[in-house]
Design a protein around this motif. Sequence first.
Motif, PDB file in Angstrom:
ATOM      1  N   LEU A 189       0.967   4.132  -2.947  1.00  0.00           N
ATOM      2  CA  LEU A 189       0.779   5.576  -2.777  1.00  0.00           C
ATOM      3  C   LEU A 189       1.917   6.348  -3.452  1.00  0.00           C
ATOM      4  O   LEU A 189       1.688   7.398  -4.064  1.00  0.00           O
TER       5      LEU A 189
ATOM      6  N   LEU B 115       1.168   6.624  -7.007  1.00  0.00           N
ATOM      7  CA  LEU B 115       0.166   7.660  -7.303  1.00  0.00           C
ATOM      8  C   LEU B 115       0.831   9.032  -7.364  1.00  0.00           C
ATOM      9  O   LEU B 115       0.486   9.863  -8.213  1.00  0.00           O
TER      10      LEU B 115
ATOM     11  N   ALA C 197      -6.048   2.059  -7.326  1.00  0.00           N
ATOM     12  CA  ALA C 197      -6.033   2.447  -5.913  1.00  0.00           C
ATOM     13  C   ALA C 197      -7.399   2.211  -5.288  1.00  0.00           C
ATOM     14  O   ALA C 197      -7.500   1.689  -4.168  1.00  0.00           O
TER      15      ALA C 197
ATOM     16  N   TYR D 166       0.837  -1.206   0.000  1.00  0.00           N
ATOM     17  CA  TYR D 166       0.000   0.000   0.000  1.00  0.00           C
ATOM     18  C   TYR D 166       0.866   1.248   0.000  1.00  0.00           C
ATOM     19  O   TYR D 166       0.572   2.223  -0.703  1.00  0.00           O
TER      20      TYR D 166
END
Lengths: 145, 602
Positions: free
Chosen positions: B55, B58, B497, B51
């Motif tokens: 991120l 992103l 996501a 995770y």
Amino acid sequence: MKVESSFLLGVATFFGIIAISYWFTAYEDGGATMLVGVTALGFLPGSYYYFWHRRFKGYKYFFWGKLDHVVGTRPEDRSDATIADGAGVINSFPGSSVWPFCLGVGAFTLLLAFVFGAWLALVGVSLILTALVGVTAESRRGGRH
Amino acid sequence: MTDVIVPQVVGEDYAHPHEEHGATGLMKWITTTDHKVIGMSYMITAIALFYIAGLLALGIRVQLTTPHGTFISFQQFNELFTMHGSIMLYLFAGPFAFGGLANYIVPLQVGAPDMAFPRLNALSYWLYLGGSIMMLMGFVVAGGAASFGWVAYAPLSTATYTPGSGQDLWIMALVLTGFSAIFTGVNLVATIFYLRAPGMTMFRMPIFTWNMLVTGILILIAFPVLTAALIMLFADRHFGTKIYEVTGCHTTTGLVDTHACGSAVLWQNLFWFFGHPEVYILALPYFGMVTEILPVFSRKPVFGYKGMVFATMSIAALSTGVWAHHMFTTGTVLLPFFSLMSLLIAVPTGIKFFNWIGTMWRGELVYTTPMLMSIGFLFAFLMGGVTGVMLASPPIDFFVHTTYFVVAHFHQVLFGSAVFAGFAGFYYWFPKMFGRMLNDRLGRLQFGLLFVGFWVTFMPQYILGLRGMPRREASYPAGLGWQSWNIASTIGAFMIAISFAVMLVNIWVSWRYPVPAGDNPWDAHTLEWFTTSPPPHHNYTHLPQIRSERPTWDYNHPDAPTIPHGRGPHTNGHGPYSGNGAGPPGHGNGSSAGVAQEVPAT
């Protein structure tokens, strides 16, 4: 042990051939060295397992030195073995132990010392030594489980 | 003082069940040597890191939506893509498979009470956790995290160009996780060689276990090279050695003094000698998971069992001889040798695809979440594999090297395996690990978002690459037609996501409103589904007879036992009777429950 040894000796054979052909086509020493290393990685345990495979077949050494009785293969290598054939002590499994954690924290601190300063190495080395002593004593004693 | 395990014949009561003694609570997690608890720790850590790295991705995608992005600075961008790649490859994809799922599942699949070296197993986890923390510490030290890319090419990674403790932390973190991986590799190989249940011959092991054995050998081939190379890199940075260092080796007259000079391309040789087997260390376990899932939800035995095993071995063997195809453009490698070896990998991979399709062919397909994820993997990995064949050809590689084409290629390969197949495995074995189901409807929603998001993210990157957009660039000129494709890619990334937010909801639902799973919710084939969910301490109180690679199926369906593969007229593979798992008439005589017909000694 036959499949296990063939598997590892296969690794050795394949990379032996690749190492030789790579050396005589590329003339590059770094890669050839690593390929020879892989060949050894397959050959050493592979020949050891092959030795045990022959020992189960009744040879003291690989092909010579006939023993009086044939031990026979392990239950996990026999396709007709029943579960009861494997009854007995499989292995001794240590129960819970704090020493792997201690050793891990010690290694973590020791490597941090290379980045943040040598004083951390004192902590790291002491933790590692404590853990090594602890884990050895635990193995002799049997540990809690 | 030590535990003695006596396997019992089915039907006999087990007089002395082993209960877990010792600490509870946090101390249980710290002092445990149980492979199940360690595997669980591995999985939780790896998914948390997944995770975090997601991120970071992103952040990269947001920066690239505009031509001169100002979301983050160039230095931060370098840190983001370095840490995204490093966390995903070193700390998620590998450890999730061989530290997490394999640690949990392999001893169960071979009928072992634990891994061969339980304390070494625990040490592996603590080294891995330490390495993960150490790598993330880069974000809080002065100078920021490592910023030389996940490959750390020399001379960029030498002290001259990337000083700072973030880089040093990265190197030391990989030394720690490298040792962790080596220990896990040793443990897996020893467990598979020495702790199989009686009758569980090598060619009756589930394909996942076979793949983990091959992965274990690959780990032992690859990771020592990386660890040694990293220690030499650190020595170059701090102890004044000149192994990769190429500055300061000119004589006063301006000539290059070769004795005072390192070789930057040596780093690439050493790194990729690790790096390419690493790709298959990341892929083979996931191939194994898919090979476990497809037969169960096709209600058939796996098609071409031995073909699968030998294809796995061939892929692993060839993958160690192809390292320099990452270095075609350096001009220092033998192009025909590495191109040929790389192209050859397509053959065993094609065999695997053939067998996966053959497994599903005329089966009774059940579209649960693990099955959908596995099918998603087939599409994703096929696309990545085809572009991989293209990249194995030097003329194409010269053209698209260091562009987004390569980025799209390896994301399709690694996302396809580590995410589609990895979370297929997670959904598949979750009931075994926790004794409760994950919600299938939410799972399908996650799959839908993930599948669409995946293609929307990475297909535009192929086009960007062919149009010349270089990778690892935080900024690009407007007016080249790159922006719209980048925006499409970013939209896809956000869909991915959202799909992983759905997975968190699913886990929460499973935790809050548990649906009991039972021992064998999928009517699965392999041994781990014979024990309770979750399994007891030391895994088995009793074992079924093992007469094929599907012992649990044979036990639960004595009227339709697996036809063993091997020699003999009636044992020629799975034969024409394997369509719905039913055996040939007269062969399932049921003389003893769960015992398939005798196998001729091979």
